[in-house]
Design an enzyme around this catalytic site. Structure first.
Site, mmCIF file in Angstrom:
data_model
loop_
_atom_site.group_PDB
_atom_site.id
_atom_site.type_symbol
_atom_site.label_atom_id
_atom_site.label_comp_id
_atom_site.label_asym_id
_atom_site.label_seq_id
_atom_site.Cartn_x
_atom_site.Cartn_y
_atom_site.Cartn_z
ATOM 1 C CG ASN A 101 -4.269 7.290 -3.367
ATOM 2 O OD1 ASN A 101 -4.362 6.230 -3.972
ATOM 3 N ND2 ASN A 101 -5.283 8.127 -3.231
ATOM 4 C CG ASP A 103 -1.414 11.203 -4.172
ATOM 5 O OD1 ASP A 103 -1.763 11.583 -3.038
ATOM 6 O OD2 ASP A 103 -2.190 10.629 -4.963
ATOM 7 C CG HIS A 118 0.237 1.034 -0.359
ATOM 8 N ND1 HIS A 118 -0.702 0.942 -1.368
ATOM 9 C CD2 HIS A 118 0.004 -0.028 0.453
ATOM 10 C CE1 HIS A 118 -1.454 -0.137 -1.185
ATOM 11 N NE2 HIS A 118 -1.045 -0.734 -0.076
ATOM 12 C CG ASN A 241 -13.817 1.935 -7.362
ATOM 13 O OD1 ASN A 241 -12.879 2.727 -7.303
ATOM 14 N ND2 ASN A 241 -13.813 0.902 -8.180
#
Length: 270
Positions: A101, A103, A118, A241
């Site tokens: 993520n 964020d 990332h 998940n």
């Protein structure tokens, strides 16, 4: 409807092992950030690195959509999963955390030494001189160049941008140092994860007692390769998940449930 019962297999498998955790978009959905590949996610076509760097129009479209979505992205708050992982870190139950993520919610929750595989959406990098600045400062500059633009509405997409049909009147800001093109400091589709981050992550896998994947479909190789490495080492691999993942056949245990519900009901120490 009765409350979901704990899954004893998870606690029994992991026992006293310390985890290496790999998180994906399913961890942030409870914070209001949509994901790309969840069971209820609509089809999405994210901008590629090649499209971003190829034309001014591509960069204009990206920054216009991202400008509108930024305020909504950055007001997202850490959720129960982020907080449980911090508690586990503080209790000495984790050996590391790798997130796909962008964020920054793990860090905002108080997690230390996160590998942002990332990158981070709250940073901006110049493609020419490589200067890194904050997204907040760029947002102020874009707001001054485009008064009223951020009031436009559209569907919020996973990377914090908003789907807009018309972006042709948006004015893009350049690097204040060299005048070069600016890009969010994140790894786009079609772009390689920096080698240093990959090597650090492999190092954590090499020392891990178990790998626990939370909220990732493992659709891209950037995360799947660590599952493959853990499987080769012969350590337990747990995947939590909703829906299938590309790593299901490598998992010692797969739990098709939400992340927060699974952690809170299956592991008494969180």
């Amino acid at each position: 409807m009765s409350a979901r019962q704990p899954d004893p297999a998870l606690g029994e498998l992991l026992g006293e092992r310390r985890w290496l955790v790999l998180t994906g978009a399913g961890v942030s959905t409870d914070s209001g950030i949509p994901d790309y590949r969840g069971p209820d996610s609509p089809p999405r076509t994210p901008m590629t690195y090649q499209e971003f760097v190829r034309t001014p129009e591509g960069r204009q479209r990206y920054w216009a959509r991202s400008h509108v979505g930024w305020a909504r992205m950055w007001t997202a708050e850490p959720n129960a999963t982020h907080r449980m992982l911090v508690a586990m870190q503080d209790a000495g139950r984790l050996t590391g955390l790798i997130t796909q993520n962008v964020d920054g919610l793990h860090e905002r929750a108080g997690h230390r030494d996160v590998i942002d595989l990332h990158g981070r959406i709250d940073r901006v990098i110049c493609l020419a001189c490589r200067d890194v600045t904050t997204r907040a400062s760029l947002h102020e500059r874009l707001a001054a160049l485009n008064p009223g633009f951020e009031s436009r509405v559209g569907e919020v997409a996973p990377d914090g941008d908003v789907v807009l049909s018309d972006t042709g009147d948006f004015r893009v800001a350049a690097c204040t140092i060299c005048g070069g093109d600016l890009k969010p400091d994140v790894v786009f589709f079609g772009e390689n994860v920096p080698k240093e981050r990959v090597e650090r992550s492999y190092g954590l896998v090499a020392e891990a007692e178990a790998l626990v994947v939370l909220g990732s479909s493992l659709h891209v190789m950037s995360g799947l390769r660590f599952v493959k490495a853990a499987h080769r080492r012969g350590i337990p691999v747990v995947i939590v998940n909703r829906g299938t993942t590309r790593g299901d056949d490598l998992a010692t245990l797969k739990i098709d449930e939400g992340v927060a519900e699974t952690l809170s009901t299956s592991l008494p120490f969180v």
